[in-house]
Design an enzyme around this catalytic site. Sequence first.
Site, PDB file in Angstrom:
ATOM      1  N   GLU A   4      10.844 -15.374   6.073  1.00  0.00           N
ATOM      2  CA  GLU A   4      10.569 -13.979   5.577  1.00  0.00           C
ATOM      3  C   GLU A   4      10.829 -13.029   6.860  1.00  0.00           C
ATOM      4  O   GLU A   4      10.004 -12.494   7.316  1.00  0.00           O
ATOM      5  CB  GLU A   4       9.333 -13.918   5.023  1.00  0.00           C
ATOM      6  CG  GLU A   4       8.986 -12.326   4.116  1.00  0.00           C
ATOM      7  CD  GLU A   4       7.545 -12.171   3.959  1.00  0.00           C
ATOM      8  OE1 GLU A   4       7.448 -11.387   3.123  1.00  0.00           O
ATOM      9  OE2 GLU A   4       6.812 -12.797   4.487  1.00  0.00           O
ATOM     10  N   ASP A   6       5.663 -17.162   6.432  1.00  0.00           N
ATOM     11  CA  ASP A   6       5.506 -15.778   6.024  1.00  0.00           C
ATOM     12  C   ASP A   6       5.568 -14.810   7.213  1.00  0.00           C
ATOM     13  O   ASP A   6       4.975 -15.211   8.245  1.00  0.00           O
ATOM     14  CB  ASP A   6       4.015 -15.953   5.518  1.00  0.00           C
ATOM     15  CG  ASP A   6       3.486 -14.575   4.927  1.00  0.00           C
ATOM     16  OD1 ASP A   6       4.061 -14.146   4.025  1.00  0.00           O
ATOM     17  OD2 ASP A   6       2.419 -14.168   5.432  1.00  0.00           O
TER      18      ASP A   6
END
Length: 729
Positions: free
Chosen positions: A494, A465
């Site tokens: 990400e 993330d």
Amino acid sequence: MHPGPPRFCTVSEAVELAPRHPEPDASYAWSTLERPDGSDLSVGSNAVVHVEPDVPGTYRFELEAPDGRYEQTVRAFPDPRRSVRFELPVAALPDHDPADVSVIGPFNDHLVGRDRPRLEDDTYVYETRLPPGSRRFAYVVGENVGDAVWDNVVVPGPGRPRLALAGEVREGELVVTADAEPGTDSGYDASDLDIEYVVDDRDRSDLPPDALSVTDGVARIDRDTIEGTVRLHAVAVGERHSVADCLDIRVAADGTPEIRRPNEPPEWARDTVVYEIFVRSFTHEASFDALERRVPYLAHLGVDCVWLTPILAGPTTHGYHTTDYFETASDLGTREDFQSFVDRCHDAGIRVVFDLVINHTAREHPAFDMSAAGVPEYRDWYVWESLESAGLEESDLESELEDTDRRASNAPPSRKLRGREREVAQYYFDWRGIPNLNYDSLAVRAFVLSVVDEWADVVDGYRCDVAWAVPHGFWKEVRDRVRERDPEFLLLDESIPRDPDFQEGEFDVHYDTTLYDTLRDIGTGDRPAAALLEAATAPEREGFPDRSLHMRYVENHDEPRYLEECSTDALHAAAAATCTLPGVPLIYYGQERGATEYRGPIPWEGDGELTSFHRELIETRADSAALSGGEFDTLEYDADSDAAVAFARTDSSGSESEGVIVALNFGSEPATVRVRLSEAVGGGLEVGGENEDEATDLVSGTRVPIDRDGDAKTVSFPVADVVVLETTV
């Protein structure tokens, strides 16, 4: 504790240097061993330093650590940045005070309030310097990021070259060759590119100084001089430098050199299909046990990799606010329950990817309370800023200190920070509930590495993330760490927008933000379907090596459902695009059931036809070497609708070439697509046999009528949503 591989950067680009496997209470010191003529660069006295080369050339730094001294090389290339203006009419923003307007984007890590535009007549203008390429930015009023006005500007200039190394042993020598291509709009030919080789500092002492020789871009090392491991890095250099490639040369017990490619993704990732599950919405009863009972559905669908949104303890339903990194959320079940789910997936041939959230914690994390209170051992765990640095006024302090997260549906009661007068915790966008961890802190680095270790033996990979905000050097350490435990471990980043630098010894798969935006625009009718071809080849233009993998998706937990903006017909074609283009297809839970709420309960009684369609796509991809691992090729085609597009995929890895023609139609009415076979890849293709007037669609299994245009070898056929036709060369 060695700081890791050599680093490649440009002048004025900050590079973080840090010890690996750090001891938080130990003493470390950096010094400069070598710098180019004209450089005034020096390093600070901290254990983690940020160096910004001021002239091109090679820099060498030394780290003094408790267990010895280590060297690290930084190679800096000329600054490619060019001046760029971000403009926006004042009227494009809702009613506002001009003093509240700021500019955000990847260039400033989406930090609201830091960069203020000036007002020229009725236009906001912000000027900066950025490398060539498409650059995303937004104007935002206060912290109303949801109402921000986003745009892109193209900075002119050459793209980055691309490089792939290959090695073999010839007559007692290790010979390394470089396959290099110039960047887009480059004035260089491939033969003009320089290839620079750098021996990893961790291996320099094991290799005699004159062991490496380079002639015309080919590197040679005497086999007898290699002891243990030699990691050889290289970049291709034109107007700009490429992402570095690396070969890992190790001598086996029998004396035979083994040549490995550490930047390669796991082989299984090249033909996997990922299914993302929002853990508290996939089942009626949100628990690991309930998830385990749905594994037969996943197997029936045909996916072989599952990515779960965060499963650790925290105050939100989405899970991205972590309060305990070593315990699962109590409402989902115990660690043993999670392990049982993983085991059940493995029994079904499904790998499990864990959502690793290490850029930030929740404000409710105990470490944040202690850092806010000024407890010495936790004081530097988070990034604390003065009001001025954060772009805030005194009047903003009260609201800034409120512990709320506007994105969380179940935010806890607000609390005031303590012990940090006139300082606020840094966060990105409007994410007040998740303050940024400080990677200049050895204690934070050691803590996060323990989290990485905690779950690496349980799962098969990490989806990382906010990967774009964590230092590159730390990701390189994470990759080496997990790959030492499991060479098949997957790392998915990400990074929005994606960045080729994250390919350099860090991640295996990258979010394909370019295709995502393109599929949305095609589905809404804002762009023709032919735009898909440009998106498919975007990684090459962006500087990604050929070996890179990109996750192709139409929706995920951060984006609205495709069906909220586009038709079911368009979804058929978009889903087919993700499964027929090169890369890693992602299906977001409920996409295949016709879900319209982006984090809502999956409609188990939803669209059965759409589910069958996704199953057929997955099965077709798995059965076709051309679709699962073949090359992408453009075709000479035309269609009677802008909503239709066609391309080819070919695989030549076996004894015979295998190919397919893919035609997609995003429109509501059938389209006719005409493909000129004589101009196709390989010098000419055949579809369905030279004299046949039908061919089998590999997705539906039905026969498709083929209209042949005599000697011109042009075929026409109808396309409702997707047609995949097998070809022979």
